[in-house]
Write an enzyme that holds these catalytic residues in place. Structure first.
Site, PDB file in Angstrom:
ATOM      1  N   PRO A   2     -27.963 -12.715  36.004  1.00 51.99           N
ATOM      2  CA  PRO A   2     -26.591 -13.223  35.901  1.00 51.99           C
ATOM      3  C   PRO A   2     -26.165 -13.899  37.201  1.00 51.99           C
ATOM      4  CG  PRO A   2     -26.730 -11.007  34.997  1.00 51.99           C
ATOM      5  CD  PRO A   2     -28.056 -11.293  35.655  1.00 51.99           C
ATOM      6  N   GLU A   3     -25.606 -15.092  37.067  1.00 54.21           N
ATOM      7  CA  GLU A   3     -25.131 -15.838  38.227  1.00 54.21           C
ATOM      8  C   GLU A   3     -23.604 -15.803  38.245  1.00 54.21           C
ATOM      9  OE1 GLU A   3     -27.106 -19.675  38.464  1.00 54.21           O
ATOM     10  OE2 GLU A   3     -28.903 -18.867  37.499  1.00 54.21           O
ATOM     11  N   LYS A  60     -22.413 -12.572  43.427  1.00 49.37           N
ATOM     12  CA  LYS A  60     -22.873 -11.933  42.192  1.00 49.37           C
ATOM     13  C   LYS A  60     -22.517 -10.446  42.143  1.00 49.37           C
ATOM     14  CE  LYS A  60     -26.773 -15.172  42.137  1.00 49.37           C
ATOM     15  NZ  LYS A  60     -28.249 -15.310  42.146  1.00 49.37           N
ATOM     16  N   HIS A 109     -31.650   2.579  27.227  1.00 54.83           N
ATOM     17  CA  HIS A 109     -31.471   1.879  28.498  1.00 54.83           C
ATOM     18  C   HIS A 109     -30.087   2.082  29.121  1.00 54.83           C
ATOM     19  CE1 HIS A 109     -35.293   0.100  27.571  1.00 54.83           C
ATOM     20  NE2 HIS A 109     -34.817  -0.607  26.570  1.00 54.83           N
ATOM     21  N   ARG A 128     -34.269  -3.409  32.562  1.00 52.27           N
ATOM     22  CA  ARG A 128     -35.286  -3.378  33.620  1.00 52.27           C
ATOM     23  C   ARG A 128     -34.905  -2.482  34.798  1.00 52.27           C
ATOM     24  NH1 ARG A 128     -37.795  -9.233  34.741  1.00 52.27           N
ATOM     25  NH2 ARG A 128     -39.351  -7.870  35.708  1.00 52.27           N
ATOM     26  N   ARG A 173     -32.006 -28.608  58.261  1.00 55.96           N
ATOM     27  CA  ARG A 173     -32.851 -27.913  57.288  1.00 55.96           C
ATOM     28  C   ARG A 173     -33.879 -28.853  56.678  1.00 55.96           C
ATOM     29  NH1 ARG A 173     -31.338 -22.450  55.870  1.00 55.96           N
ATOM     30  NH2 ARG A 173     -29.468 -21.987  57.090  1.00 55.96           N
ATOM     31  N   ARG A 282     -39.507 -20.883  42.002  1.00 54.00           N
ATOM     32  CA  ARG A 282     -38.533 -20.931  40.917  1.00 54.00           C
ATOM     33  C   ARG A 282     -38.735 -22.185  40.081  1.00 54.00           C
ATOM     34  NH1 ARG A 282     -34.222 -17.646  41.980  1.00 54.00           N
ATOM     35  NH2 ARG A 282     -33.951 -17.761  39.712  1.00 54.00           N
TER      36      ARG A 282
END
EC number: 3.2.2.23
Length: 292
Positions: A2-3, A60, A109, A128, A173, A282
């Site tokens: 989840p973002e 988050k 769960h 998880r 960067r 990613r």
């Protein structure tokens, strides 16, 4: 994982549903979910008789402000009641909450259960089991207990997050702009989905070295990030696997994505095929024609 939009969707649901919810009982079904205090009994004791007064979000993380309630007949509102610290939650990969009136047996769960005096339950489910919770005593600093919170960059919706900030943050960067957007110390809450979607909206290749991006492009990128995040929040976030809101509903933003998980499909703008490649481990989705 989840973002920001998914966590914000959960926060809004919790704030709406748990109005004046006083925790009378806590049941820890999996000890490892309790990150702090190390003793789960202290976690349970600290939360008992706490009113969940307000839900906030930082990146988050979900942060519940707690009020101490000694008398069940206490009149609301409780602005002047004594603080009882914070309940902090990170959903990680698969965590979500369910609100159950007249609680039943825990489902598979189930990791932690919170009950009020009427046997209504706030249930935390996590397939998880990577999600974590902290009860932070009122005398402690949240940022000192949870190191990740203290190192977060600005919120995408804040005044501090602007083109000037981005230009300074990325000026030296050599990493890709995609990797920069995933760095929570630079901007809080953006993950894989919204990095890809924001870069597409801004017309910027995810492979560009961050320091090569000009200020006018950063202005557009910042605007794109805000628009994409707000659009997703309005759609209840994105569900591709486990994410659910408090009512058990899926997020619908996944039906509206332009590049994320659309590998091999036509770009909605130019008709070119969407491609996928990994950046820092990613999966990254982009249109080579629209993003430069």
């Amino acid at each position: 994982m989840p973002e920001l939009p998914e966590v914000e969707t959960v926060r809004r649901g919790l704030e709406q549903k748990l109005n004046n919810f006083i925790i009378k009982k806590v049941e820890v079904c999996r000890d490892s979910t309790v990150a702090y205090p190390s003793n789960k009994e202290e976690f349970i004791k600290g939360l008992k008789n706490s009113l969940i007064y307000k839900w906030d979000r930082r990146g988050k993380y979900l942060i519940a402000q707690l009020k101490e309630v000694q008398n069940e007949n206490t009149e609301f509102p409780l602005e002047n009641s004594q603080n009882n610290g914070f309940l902090v939650v990170h959903l990680r990969m698969t965590g979500y909450f369910k609100f159950i009136e007249n609680s039943t047996h825990p489902c598979k769960h189930t990791r932690i259960r919170f009950f009020d005096k009427n046997n209504n339950e706030l249930r935390y489910v996590d397939v998880r089991s990577f999600g974590q919770m902290w009860w932070i005593n009122k005398d402690l600093s949240i940022n000192k207990v949870i190191k990740g919170l203290g190192s977060l960059g600005p919120e995408p919706f804040s005044k501090d997050f602007n083109a000037n900030y981005l230009k300074e943050a990325i000026s030296k960067r050599t990493k890709s702009i995609k990797a920069i957007l995933l760095d929570q110390t630079i901007v809080a809450g953006i993950g894989n989905i919204y990095a890809d979607e924001s870069l597409y909206s801004a017309g910027i290749s995810p492979f560009r070295e961050a320091r090569t991006i000009k200020k006018n492009e950063l202005i557009k990128l910042k605007k794109s990030i805000v628009i994409v995040l707000k659009k997703s929040i309005g759609s209840g976030g994105t569900t591709f696997s486990d994410f659910r809101d408090l009512e058990g509903e899926n997020g619908n933003f996944g039906l509206q994505t332009n590049v994320y998980r659309r590998t091999g499909r036509e770009c909605r703008k130019c008709g070119n095929l969407i491609e996928r490649q990994k950046i820092t481990g990613r999966s990254t989705h982009w249109c080579p024609n629209c993003q430069k």
